[in-house]
Enzyme design. Structure first.
Site, short mmCIF file in Angstrom:
data_model
loop_
_atom_site.label_atom_id
_atom_site.label_comp_id
_atom_site.label_asym_id
_atom_site.label_seq_id
_atom_site.Cartn_x
_atom_site.Cartn_y
_atom_site.Cartn_z
N ARG A 86 0.80 -1.18 -0.17
CA ARG A 86 0.14 0.01 0.00
C ARG A 86 0.87 1.22 0.01
O ARG A 86 1.85 1.49 0.83
CB ARG A 86 -0.95 0.08 1.04
CG ARG A 86 -1.55 1.55 1.28
CD ARG A 86 -2.95 1.30 1.90
NE ARG A 86 -3.58 2.77 1.76
CZ ARG A 86 -4.49 2.96 2.72
NH1 ARG A 86 -5.06 2.25 3.43
NH2 ARG A 86 -4.99 4.13 2.70
N ASP B 38 -9.03 -1.22 8.41
CA ASP B 38 -9.55 -0.32 9.18
C ASP B 38 -10.12 -1.14 10.92
O ASP B 38 -10.72 -2.06 10.60
CB ASP B 38 -10.75 0.62 8.95
CG ASP B 38 -10.40 1.47 7.96
OD1 ASP B 38 -9.29 2.34 8.12
OD2 ASP B 38 -11.10 1.57 7.03
N ARG C 57 -6.31 1.44 -3.69
CA ARG C 57 -5.07 0.95 -2.82
C ARG C 57 -5.22 -0.77 -2.94
O ARG C 57 -6.22 -0.98 -3.32
CB ARG C 57 -5.39 1.46 -1.34
CG ARG C 57 -6.97 0.85 -0.84
CD ARG C 57 -7.37 1.57 0.19
NE ARG C 57 -7.66 3.15 -0.02
CZ ARG C 57 -8.40 3.87 0.56
NH1 ARG C 57 -8.53 3.80 1.64
NH2 ARG C 57 -8.50 5.10 0.27
N ASP D 110 -6.68 -1.89 2.37
CA ASP D 110 -7.16 -0.99 3.39
C ASP D 110 -7.61 -1.69 4.34
O ASP D 110 -8.28 -2.54 4.22
CB ASP D 110 -8.21 0.00 2.85
CG ASP D 110 -8.36 0.99 3.92
OD1 ASP D 110 -7.54 1.65 4.44
OD2 ASP D 110 -9.53 1.40 3.89
#
Length: 151
Positions: free
Chosen positions: A78, A92, A87, A90
């Site tokens: 990334r 989170d 990307r 990702d």
């Protein structure tokens, strides 16, 4: 041990393989949502994302999970060039049982997760109590794309 949920997405490269590798890089996974293909947010011209949510049973804190997330993103190559840009991966931190964080680099529960169907629909597959009312039907821009291990 406590429950925690991570959201993973990819819209560059072999998206499914990148998600599979990221899940394999976590040692405390207890469940993985179905895969959803979703329309991108952010700059125009991006391809669609594949998104999943992963449930963990872990002793790690939200901060330790953030460190693991950043390591997974780095392993996937990334590059952070454009906010909300395309990307390879990702990751989170969405929610960690019994923990609230409000720091400049980390907020848990994730402050915008309830605004994002691409997070809430797969989260609802694993933890409907955390995503009440979120179903695939009517979730604009979210399409089921099979399971992580196959179609």
């Amino acid at each position: 041990m406590r429950r925690a949920f991570l959201a993973l997405g990819s819209n560059l490269g072999d998206r499914r393989a990148l998600l599979t590798a990221a899940v394999a890089g976590l040692d405390d996974v207890v469940a993985v949502s179905p895969v959803y293909e979703t329309d991108p947010l952010g700059p125009p011209g991006q391809g669609p994302y594949l998104n999943i949510v992963v449930e963990l049973r872990t002793e790690r804190s939200a901060r330790e999970l953030l460190k693991a997330a950043l390591e997974l993103e780095a392993a996937a190559g990334r590059r952070r060039r454009v906010r909300w840009g395309p990307r390879t991966l990702d990751v989170d931190v969405l929610w960690v049982e019994g923990e609230t964080v409000d720091d400049p680099d980390l907020s848990v529960p994730h402050p915008r997760m309830h605004e994002r169907a691409f997070v809430m629909v797969p989260l609802g597959d694993l933890a409907p109590e955390l995503a009440p009312g979120w179903q695939l039907d009517g979730a604009e821009g979210v399409r089921r794309a099979g399971e992580l291990g196959g179609a």
